[in-house]
Design a protein around this motif. Sequence first.
Motif, PDB file in Angstrom:
ATOM      1  N   LEU A   1       0.834  -1.207   0.000  1.00  0.00           N
ATOM      2  CA  LEU A   1       0.000   0.000   0.000  1.00  0.00           C
ATOM      3  C   LEU A   1       0.868   1.255   0.000  1.00  0.00           C
ATOM      4  N   ARG A   2       1.969   1.228   0.743  1.00  0.00           N
ATOM      5  CA  ARG A   2       2.866   2.378   0.774  1.00  0.00           C
ATOM      6  C   ARG A   2       3.559   2.584  -0.564  1.00  0.00           C
ATOM      7  N   LEU A   3       4.034   1.495  -1.164  1.00  0.00           N
ATOM      8  CA  LEU A   3       4.791   1.595  -2.405  1.00  0.00           C
ATOM      9  C   LEU A   3       3.939   2.124  -3.558  1.00  0.00           C
ATOM     10  N   GLY A   4       2.621   1.889  -3.499  1.00  0.00           N
ATOM     11  CA  GLY A   4       1.751   2.364  -4.571  1.00  0.00           C
ATOM     12  C   GLY A   4       1.687   3.875  -4.672  1.00  0.00           C
ATOM     13  N   PHE A   5       2.118   4.592  -3.627  1.00  0.00           N
ATOM     14  CA  PHE A   5       2.101   6.053  -3.657  1.00  0.00           C
ATOM     15  C   PHE A   5       3.424   6.643  -4.137  1.00  0.00           C
ATOM     16  N   TYR A   6       4.321   5.791  -4.593  1.00  0.00           N
ATOM     17  CA  TYR A   6       5.628   6.255  -5.071  1.00  0.00           C
ATOM     18  C   TYR A   6       5.762   5.993  -6.561  1.00  0.00           C
ATOM     19  N   ALA A   7       6.657   6.713  -7.195  1.00  0.00           N
ATOM     20  CA  ALA A   7       6.950   6.536  -8.617  1.00  0.00           C
ATOM     21  C   ALA A   7       8.437   6.298  -8.789  1.00  0.00           C
ATOM     22  N   THR A   8       8.776   5.581  -9.852  1.00  0.00           N
ATOM     23  CA  THR A   8      10.168   5.240 -10.125  1.00  0.00           C
ATOM     24  C   THR A   8      10.690   6.089 -11.274  1.00  0.00           C
ATOM     25  N   THR A   9      11.851   6.699 -11.106  1.00  0.00           N
ATOM     26  CA  THR A   9      12.461   7.503 -12.157  1.00  0.00           C
ATOM     27  C   THR A   9      13.277   6.610 -13.083  1.00  0.00           C
ATOM     28  N   ASP A  10      13.817   7.205 -14.143  1.00  0.00           N
ATOM     29  CA  ASP A  10      14.636   6.453 -15.094  1.00  0.00           C
ATOM     30  C   ASP A  10      15.930   5.947 -14.460  1.00  0.00           C
ATOM     31  N   THR A  11      16.377   6.599 -13.415  1.00  0.00           N
ATOM     32  CA  THR A  11      17.609   6.180 -12.749  1.00  0.00           C
ATOM     33  C   THR A  11      17.370   5.061 -11.730  1.00  0.00           C
ATOM     34  N   GLY A  12      16.092   4.717 -11.491  1.00  0.00           N
ATOM     35  CA  GLY A  12      15.774   3.657 -10.545  1.00  0.00           C
ATOM     36  C   GLY A  12      15.415   4.142  -9.161  1.00  0.00           C
ATOM     37  N   SER A  13      15.562   5.431  -8.906  1.00  0.00           N
ATOM     38  CA  SER A  13      15.194   5.975  -7.593  1.00  0.00           C
ATOM     39  C   SER A  13      13.684   6.194  -7.524  1.00  0.00           C
ATOM     40  N   THR A  14      13.177   6.231  -6.317  1.00  0.00           N
ATOM     41  CA  THR A  14      11.736   6.414  -6.111  1.00  0.00           C
ATOM     42  C   THR A  14      11.481   7.719  -5.376  1.00  0.00           C
ATOM     43  N   HIS A  15      10.324   8.298  -5.644  1.00  0.00           N
ATOM     44  CA  HIS A  15       9.905   9.523  -4.963  1.00  0.00           C
ATOM     45  C   HIS A  15       8.397   9.479  -4.764  1.00  0.00           C
ATOM     46  N   PHE A  16       7.951  10.219  -3.768  1.00  0.00           N
ATOM     47  CA  PHE A  16       6.524  10.227  -3.461  1.00  0.00           C
ATOM     48  C   PHE A  16       5.757  10.876  -4.611  1.00  0.00           C
TER      49      PHE A  16
ATOM     50  N   PRO B   1       8.012  -1.754 -10.030  1.00  0.00           N
ATOM     51  CA  PRO B   1       7.479  -2.150  -8.727  1.00  0.00           C
ATOM     52  C   PRO B   1       6.418  -1.198  -8.194  1.00  0.00           C
ATOM     53  N   THR B   2       6.572   0.095  -8.448  1.00  0.00           N
ATOM     54  CA  THR B   2       5.601   1.052  -7.921  1.00  0.00           C
ATOM     55  C   THR B   2       4.256   0.934  -8.645  1.00  0.00           C
ATOM     56  N   MET B   3       4.271   0.805  -9.968  1.00  0.00           N
ATOM     57  CA  MET B   3       3.024   0.617 -10.709  1.00  0.00           C
ATOM     58  C   MET B   3       2.418  -0.743 -10.387  1.00  0.00           C
ATOM     59  N   GLY B   4       3.280  -1.747 -10.225  1.00  0.00           N
ATOM     60  CA  GLY B   4       2.772  -3.054  -9.833  1.00  0.00           C
ATOM     61  C   GLY B   4       2.104  -3.013  -8.470  1.00  0.00           C
ATOM     62  N   ALA B   5       2.693  -2.258  -7.537  1.00  0.00           N
ATOM     63  CA  ALA B   5       2.078  -2.110  -6.215  1.00  0.00           C
ATOM     64  C   ALA B   5       0.737  -1.397  -6.317  1.00  0.00           C
ATOM     65  N   ALA B   6       0.631  -0.452  -7.234  1.00  0.00           N
ATOM     66  CA  ALA B   6      -0.649   0.235  -7.432  1.00  0.00           C
ATOM     67  C   ALA B   6      -1.706  -0.724  -7.965  1.00  0.00           C
ATOM     68  N   VAL B   7      -1.326  -1.587  -8.907  1.00  0.00           N
ATOM     69  CA  VAL B   7      -2.271  -2.589  -9.418  1.00  0.00           C
ATOM     70  C   VAL B   7      -2.672  -3.546  -8.308  1.00  0.00           C
ATOM     71  N   ALA B   8      -1.703  -3.991  -7.503  1.00  0.00           N
ATOM     72  CA  ALA B   8      -2.010  -4.892  -6.397  1.00  0.00           C
ATOM     73  C   ALA B   8      -2.934  -4.219  -5.387  1.00  0.00           C
ATOM     74  N   THR B   9      -2.741  -2.935  -5.143  1.00  0.00           N
ATOM     75  CA  THR B   9      -3.607  -2.206  -4.216  1.00  0.00           C
ATOM     76  C   THR B   9      -5.028  -2.115  -4.759  1.00  0.00           C
ATOM     77  N   LEU B  10      -5.161  -1.887  -6.052  1.00  0.00           N
ATOM     78  CA  LEU B  10      -6.494  -1.849  -6.655  1.00  0.00           C
ATOM     79  C   LEU B  10      -7.164  -3.224  -6.559  1.00  0.00           C
ATOM     80  N   MET B  11      -6.397  -4.290  -6.745  1.00  0.00           N
ATOM     81  CA  MET B  11      -6.949  -5.635  -6.548  1.00  0.00           C
ATOM     82  C   MET B  11      -7.444  -5.811  -5.117  1.00  0.00           C
ATOM     83  N   PHE B  12      -6.636  -5.347  -4.170  1.00  0.00           N
ATOM     84  CA  PHE B  12      -7.015  -5.447  -2.753  1.00  0.00           C
ATOM     85  C   PHE B  12      -8.288  -4.655  -2.473  1.00  0.00           C
ATOM     86  N   LEU B  13      -8.408  -3.470  -3.050  1.00  0.00           N
ATOM     87  CA  LEU B  13      -9.592  -2.641  -2.821  1.00  0.00           C
ATOM     88  C   LEU B  13     -10.835  -3.274  -3.436  1.00  0.00           C
ATOM     89  N   VAL B  14     -10.683  -3.898  -4.600  1.00  0.00           N
ATOM     90  CA  VAL B  14     -11.822  -4.581  -5.224  1.00  0.00           C
ATOM     91  C   VAL B  14     -12.298  -5.727  -4.340  1.00  0.00           C
TER      92      VAL B  14
END
Length: 303
Positions: free
Chosen positions: A31-46, A269-282
């Motif tokens: 759930l936490r990871l779904g609120f982050y995005a991954t840059t081209d360098t591999g780093s994540t930000h909120f 991983p961040t977009m995947g976490a968002a999809v997993a969160t949507l599955m959980f919410l459904v």
Amino acid sequence: MKRMPWHIAVFLAPAVLVYSVFSALPLLDTLRLGFYATTDTGSTHFAGLSNYLTILTDPAWSAAFWNAMWNNCKFFFIHLLIQNPIGLVLATLLSLKGLKGARHYRTLIFLPTLLSVVIIGFIWQLILSPLWGVSEGLMAKVGLGDYFAPWLGQESSALITLALISVWQFVGIPMMLIYAALLAVPEDIVEAAHVEGASAWRIFWEIKLPLILPTLGLVTILTFVGNFNAFDLIYSVKGAIAGPNYSTDILGTLFYRTFFGYQSQVGSPTMGAAVATLMFLVILAGVGTYFYFVQRKLTRYEL
């Protein structure tokens, strides 16, 4: 304030620890990871809700998501309308007194649920193959050869075929749950109805069925959760691409491709976490709706 006895805490601690480490904490981190995005360098930000807005509104993502959602709904409804009624009929027949071989029938029907889904998918893929499968020859022997088609290779029938394979494998679970509920029906009520001259159909419809409604509700919600978590059968037969042309794509396979990547699609991983969160919410919405609108009525009915 009354304290919990120490021995209860000791016995609960291993289960709480295992559940926390392998279920609760990974869920919270997803759930936490779904609120982050991954840059081209591999780093994540909120990034707030941007991942969810992208999945639900961006045409490049929303088409795949809503296609998987619709396929998942069809997958569930096929189980709900075919698997559970068949399980109810089988359980009713096996609960009849004097049925010879009932124990063997229960074992044979329940046996496929013990097998690996990968094995089941591989076996049925061989059976239904138009090149070396036996289904075409068997249908020809009973005069149905003209109706054979490569069902797993057609967009219109691939998902339905996989759902029916899943029904064949798991019909034993609702059968056994309903069978146990039917055995728990008080025998004196049934015997009294027999004395009053009620037919077997009337006894089932007016006595047994109302008494097993909580079990039928439980079977329904278990079917819902199981089907919206489905992945292994589709993946074992059709791979992560869920062909042909994504016609068998469900939320589980969409999550796999999004998180890990597949062929030309780069994993995120961040977009995947968002999809997993949507599955959980459904799933959470479905379970919550059941408990609010159905379980409360069943509880009042029991009282």
